[in-house]
Motif scaffolding. Structure first.
Motif, PDB file in Angstrom:
ATOM      1  N   HIS A  92       0.832  -1.204   0.000  1.00 34.40           N
ATOM      2  CA  HIS A  92       0.000   0.000   0.000  1.00 34.40           C
ATOM      3  C   HIS A  92       0.865   1.251   0.000  1.00 34.40           C
ATOM      4  O   HIS A  92       0.565   2.229  -0.719  1.00 34.40           O
ATOM      5  CB  HIS A  92      -0.917  -0.006   1.223  1.00 34.40           C
ATOM      6  CG  HIS A  92      -2.218  -0.719   0.998  1.00 34.40           C
ATOM      7  ND1 HIS A  92      -3.150  -0.294   0.067  1.00 34.40           N
ATOM      8  CD2 HIS A  92      -2.756  -1.828   1.577  1.00 34.40           C
ATOM      9  CE1 HIS A  92      -4.197  -1.103   0.079  1.00 34.40           C
ATOM     10  NE2 HIS A  92      -3.978  -2.055   0.989  1.00 34.40           N
ATOM     11  N   LEU A  93       1.926   1.240   0.784  1.00 30.50           N
ATOM     12  CA  LEU A  93       2.814   2.402   0.816  1.00 30.50           C
ATOM     13  C   LEU A  93       3.482   2.623  -0.545  1.00 30.50           C
ATOM     14  O   LEU A  93       3.570   3.763  -1.027  1.00 30.50           O
ATOM     15  CB  LEU A  93       3.874   2.208   1.899  1.00 30.50           C
ATOM     16  CG  LEU A  93       3.372   2.210   3.362  1.00 30.50           C
ATOM     17  CD1 LEU A  93       4.541   1.998   4.314  1.00 30.50           C
ATOM     18  CD2 LEU A  93       2.647   3.512   3.691  1.00 30.50           C
ATOM     19  N   GLN A  94       3.947   1.565  -1.158  1.00 28.37           N
ATOM     20  CA  GLN A  94       4.555   1.696  -2.478  1.00 28.37           C
ATOM     21  C   GLN A  94       3.552   2.198  -3.510  1.00 28.37           C
ATOM     22  O   GLN A  94       3.872   3.018  -4.371  1.00 28.37           O
ATOM     23  CB  GLN A  94       5.137   0.356  -2.915  1.00 28.37           C
ATOM     24  CG  GLN A  94       6.296  -0.137  -2.063  1.00 28.37           C
ATOM     25  CD  GLN A  94       6.826  -1.468  -2.546  1.00 28.37           C
ATOM     26  OE1 GLN A  94       6.566  -1.876  -3.670  1.00 28.37           O
ATOM     27  NE2 GLN A  94       7.589  -2.150  -1.692  1.00 28.37           N
ATOM     28  N   GLU A  95       2.320   1.704  -3.418  1.00 20.72           N
ATOM     29  CA  GLU A  95       1.284   2.137  -4.361  1.00 20.72           C
ATOM     30  C   GLU A  95       0.966   3.618  -4.192  1.00 20.72           C
ATOM     31  O   GLU A  95       0.832   4.358  -5.169  1.00 20.72           O
ATOM     32  CB  GLU A  95       0.027   1.297  -4.144  1.00 20.72           C
ATOM     33  CG  GLU A  95      -1.086   1.594  -5.137  1.00 20.72           C
ATOM     34  CD  GLU A  95      -2.308   0.718  -4.909  1.00 20.72           C
ATOM     35  OE1 GLU A  95      -3.319   0.947  -5.595  1.00 20.72           O
ATOM     36  OE2 GLU A  95      -2.239  -0.181  -4.042  1.00 20.72           O
ATOM     37  N   ASN A 120       1.764  -3.253 -11.849  1.00 20.59           N
ATOM     38  CA  ASN A 120       2.433  -4.420 -11.259  1.00 20.59           C
ATOM     39  C   ASN A 120       2.228  -4.484  -9.750  1.00 20.59           C
ATOM     40  O   ASN A 120       1.972  -5.551  -9.180  1.00 20.59           O
ATOM     41  CB  ASN A 120       3.929  -4.384 -11.579  1.00 20.59           C
ATOM     42  CG  ASN A 120       4.206  -4.606 -13.060  1.00 20.59           C
ATOM     43  OD1 ASN A 120       3.417  -5.234 -13.752  1.00 20.59           O
ATOM     44  ND2 ASN A 120       5.323  -4.083 -13.553  1.00 20.59           N
ATOM     45  N   ILE A 121       2.323  -3.336  -9.100  1.00 22.17           N
ATOM     46  CA  ILE A 121       2.149  -3.310  -7.642  1.00 22.17           C
ATOM     47  C   ILE A 121       0.704  -3.632  -7.275  1.00 22.17           C
ATOM     48  O   ILE A 121       0.437  -4.331  -6.284  1.00 22.17           O
ATOM     49  CB  ILE A 121       2.584  -1.937  -7.091  1.00 22.17           C
ATOM     50  CG1 ILE A 121       4.099  -1.840  -7.140  1.00 22.17           C
ATOM     51  CG2 ILE A 121       2.081  -1.718  -5.676  1.00 22.17           C
ATOM     52  CD1 ILE A 121       4.668  -0.576  -6.578  1.00 22.17           C
ATOM     53  N   ARG A 176      -0.631  -6.631  -4.922  1.00 22.98           N
ATOM     54  CA  ARG A 176      -1.550  -6.423  -3.800  1.00 22.98           C
ATOM     55  C   ARG A 176      -2.765  -7.340  -3.912  1.00 22.98           C
ATOM     56  O   ARG A 176      -3.223  -7.916  -2.907  1.00 22.98           O
ATOM     57  CB  ARG A 176      -2.003  -4.965  -3.753  1.00 22.98           C
ATOM     58  CG  ARG A 176      -3.058  -4.663  -2.693  1.00 22.98           C
ATOM     59  CD  ARG A 176      -3.302  -3.181  -2.575  1.00 22.98           C
ATOM     60  NE  ARG A 176      -3.692  -2.605  -3.851  1.00 22.98           N
ATOM     61  CZ  ARG A 176      -4.932  -2.609  -4.338  1.00 22.98           C
ATOM     62  NH1 ARG A 176      -5.907  -3.202  -3.651  1.00 22.98           N
ATOM     63  NH2 ARG A 176      -5.207  -2.039  -5.484  1.00 22.98           N
ATOM     64  N   ASN A 177      -3.291  -7.511  -5.125  1.00 24.94           N
ATOM     65  CA  ASN A 177      -4.437  -8.405  -5.308  1.00 24.94           C
ATOM     66  C   ASN A 177      -4.078  -9.851  -4.980  1.00 24.94           C
ATOM     67  O   ASN A 177      -4.881 -10.581  -4.378  1.00 24.94           O
ATOM     68  CB  ASN A 177      -4.944  -8.302  -6.746  1.00 24.94           C
ATOM     69  CG  ASN A 177      -5.543  -6.939  -7.054  1.00 24.94           C
ATOM     70  OD1 ASN A 177      -6.054  -6.270  -6.155  1.00 24.94           O
ATOM     71  ND2 ASN A 177      -5.475  -6.528  -8.312  1.00 24.94           N
ATOM     72  N   LYS A 178      -2.861 -10.287  -5.369  1.00 24.62           N
ATOM     73  CA  LYS A 178      -2.443 -11.644  -5.049  1.00 24.62           C
ATOM     74  C   LYS A 178      -2.310 -11.843  -3.539  1.00 24.62           C
ATOM     75  O   LYS A 178      -2.714 -12.880  -2.986  1.00 24.62           O
ATOM     76  CB  LYS A 178      -1.113 -11.957  -5.737  1.00 24.62           C
ATOM     77  CG  LYS A 178      -1.216 -12.058  -7.255  1.00 24.62           C
ATOM     78  CD  LYS A 178       0.143 -12.346  -7.879  1.00 24.62           C
ATOM     79  CE  LYS A 178       0.030 -12.437  -9.397  1.00 24.62           C
ATOM     80  NZ  LYS A 178       1.346 -12.690 -10.032  1.00 24.62           N
ATOM     81  N   LEU A 179      -1.740 -10.850  -2.851  1.00 20.43           N
ATOM     82  CA  LEU A 179      -1.596 -10.965  -1.393  1.00 20.43           C
ATOM     83  C   LEU A 179      -2.952 -10.974  -0.701  1.00 20.43           C
ATOM     84  O   LEU A 179      -3.173 -11.732   0.254  1.00 20.43           O
ATOM     85  CB  LEU A 179      -0.739  -9.820  -0.864  1.00 20.43           C
ATOM     86  CG  LEU A 179       0.753  -9.866  -1.219  1.00 20.43           C
ATOM     87  CD1 LEU A 179       1.451  -8.590  -0.757  1.00 20.43           C
ATOM     88  CD2 LEU A 179       1.413 -11.081  -0.591  1.00 20.43           C
ATOM     89  N   GLU A 180      -3.877 -10.140  -1.177  1.00 22.05           N
ATOM     90  CA  GLU A 180      -5.218 -10.133  -0.579  1.00 22.05           C
ATOM     91  C   GLU A 180      -5.941 -11.450  -0.851  1.00 22.05           C
ATOM     92  O   GLU A 180      -6.700 -11.930   0.011  1.00 22.05           O
ATOM     93  CB  GLU A 180      -6.016  -8.954  -1.141  1.00 22.05           C
ATOM     94  CG  GLU A 180      -5.500  -7.598  -0.652  1.00 22.05           C
ATOM     95  CD  GLU A 180      -6.260  -6.446  -1.272  1.00 22.05           C
ATOM     96  OE1 GLU A 180      -7.051  -6.706  -2.222  1.00 22.05           O
ATOM     97  OE2 GLU A 180      -6.070  -5.300  -0.836  1.00 22.05           O
TER      98      GLU A 180
END
Length: 492
Positions: free
Chosen positions: A240-243, A273-274, A278-282
């Motif tokens: 989230h911070l990177q996004e 890409n980020i 994030r979607n994969k981690l969620e």
């Protein structure tokens, strides 16, 4: 006596009509499935009907026909094996009388005929027709493009026949071989298709071991991995911070006119890409316990078991080749199907052989698109050109046509090759067959060992947190430098 002759002729007539209907229905199903697959990946074009649209539509139909023939080649050997076991289990059943040796041999001959037709006529025609524009000075139109296509096909045929003629004269220079050089139907086409089958077998030998090791990564991307010593909340927070940082830089760079070019495009690409990460981690966080802790290990064990069984069967086949000459792959002209079982353990072994054949075919396709040489042929949904589709169809046709030969050569099955598939010259060469088995076993084993050792090393580093020791800075300003592959500038 005349009535008996009429009755026999009527039975033969009805049997042939029944076989034609069954072949047509099977091919119609394959054609519909192939059409749905190609239209899923084909680049969408305008609805405007013009000359290029007609050419694309004709090429689409030819590619669909080729892909359907490829599907028929894949199902050919499994269908024959299961038909043999069914006839053994129910020899006098009235409802399966249509399943006989004549039908099986007819399917093998049709697949061989259509494979030659697609490989040497239809696919070259589709490519040249797609690229043609008509000869200079001639009136533009469909007729001019067809004329140019046929001229190119004629020149290509002369080139291929000349190469085959020279190669045959250099290899076999005896009197009988010299006389056969002038026999087009009985010599050129079988010899040429034998060379193509050998190339397909070598391509399978190159792609299948890579695909067998690559299958673990592919299934790992489709399934949710178990969470071991990982803090998903912390990773999602960092993402989230990177996004947010990338979004602020993108909003700031949009106010500068000189940064609206490649830098803004790179920022958008890194932001996508980020978001995917994030979607994969969620998704991993929301996955249920049985999906993470049960489904993933079971699928990995199934893949490992399938690969191990394949290697063991190839190793046993190598021993059979060394001690028994009947283990050599050969063709069969016997039309009797359902007389003897070719599987030691009956239906169970036949089902296992069929599963392994499909597994090897899927692995070979995955390995084919994993090779750097063929990465450009990877189809993309709704964004694949017709030229790329033609290349994909030709590649899959070569792989699928060589699948029955490879399965018999590696000893996956003992079912003899029927029709023209058993007439390949190189099948009778003991050294080629033995080398093929040895290379497959060695390369597959080395690929799996390398895959598992690298995967275990990466998972250990990730679990211990050592993968974070590779330091990287935040994305650079447009004025200061370029972005790296992961949105950060690498420290020197």
């Amino acid at each position: 006596m005349e009535e008996d002759d009429v009755t026999i002729r009527e039975q033969n007539f009805h049997s042939q009509v029944r076989e034609y209907i069954i072949c047509f229905l099977l091919f119609a199903v394959l054609y519909i499935v192939s059409y749905c697959i190609i239209t899923r990946y084909k680049r969408k074009s305008d609805d405007h009907e013009d000359e290029d649209a007609v050419v694309n539509r004709i090429s689409l139909y030819l590619c669909t026909f080729t892909l359907a023939v490829s599907g028929g080649a894949v199902f050919l050997l499994p269908f024959s094996i299961i038909s043999n076991e069914i006839l053994l289990s129910f020899p006098k059943n009235y409802y399966i009388q249509w399943l006989n040796g004549s039908l099986i041999h007819g399917l093998w001959n049709l697949v061989s005929l259509f494979s030659n037709l697609c490989l040497f006529v239809l696919m070259p025609f589709a490519y040249f027709f797609l690229e043609s524009e008509g000869f200079a000075g001639s009136k533009k139109g469909i007729k001019a493009r067809i004329l140019e296509t046929f001229v190119m096909l004629f020149l290509l045929a002369l080139l291929i026949l000349g190469i085959v003629w020279v190669a045959s004269a250099l290899i076999d220079n005896d009197a009988a071989s010299m006389e056969s050089l002038y026999d087009l139907w009985e010599f050129y086409l079988p010899y040429l298709y034998s060379c193509i089958s050998l190339m397909g077998g070598l391509l399978l030998l190159m792609c299948t071991p890579v695909g067998l090791s690559r299958m673990f990564s592919v299934m790992g991307q489709l399934l949710v991995k178990p969470t071991i010593l990982e803090d998903l909340d912390e990773q999602i927070y960092c993402i989230h911070l990177q996004e947010e940082a990338l979004q602020r830089r993108l909003n700031g760079s949009s106010s500068h006119t000189y940064t609206r070019g490649s830098i803004a495009h790179q920022l958008n690409k890194e932001l996508d890409n980020i978001r995917n990460q994030r979607n994969k981690l969620e998704r991993r966080k929301k996955a249920s316990g049985w999906e993470k802790n049960l489904l993933y290990p079971i699928v990995m064990l199934i893949l490992l078991a399938g690969t191990t069984i394949s290697v063991l069967m190839v190793a046993l086949n190598i021993l059979y080749l060394l001690v028994d000459e009947t283990a050599m792959p050969k063709g069969s002209t016997d039309r009797g199907i359902g007389n003897t079982s070719l599987s030691t353990f009956g239906v169970a072994q036949a089902v296992l052989e069929i599963i392994l054949m499909f597994y090897l075919m899927v692995s070979s396709v995955v390995g084919f698109y994993s090779l750097r040489v063929f990465e450009g042929l990877t189809p993309r949904k709704d964004d694949t050109t017709m030229t790329t589709i033609i290349g994909c169809c030709v590649s899959i046709l070569v792989l699928s046509s060589a699948l029955p030969v490879m399965s018999r050569t590696l000893g996956i099955t003992r079912f003899d090759l029927l029709g023209d598939f058993g007439r390949f010259n190189w099948l009778g060469n003991f050294y080629i067959v033995l080398s093929y088995n040895l290379l497959f076993a060695v390369v597959t084993t080395l690929s799996l060992v390398r895959k598992f050792t690298s995967a275990i090393r990466e998972e250990l580093l990730k679990a211990l947190g050592l993968d974070k020791l590779q330091l990287s800075n935040s994305p650079t300003d447009p004025e200061s430098g370029k972005l790296s592959a992961n949105g950060h500038q690498k420290t020197l």
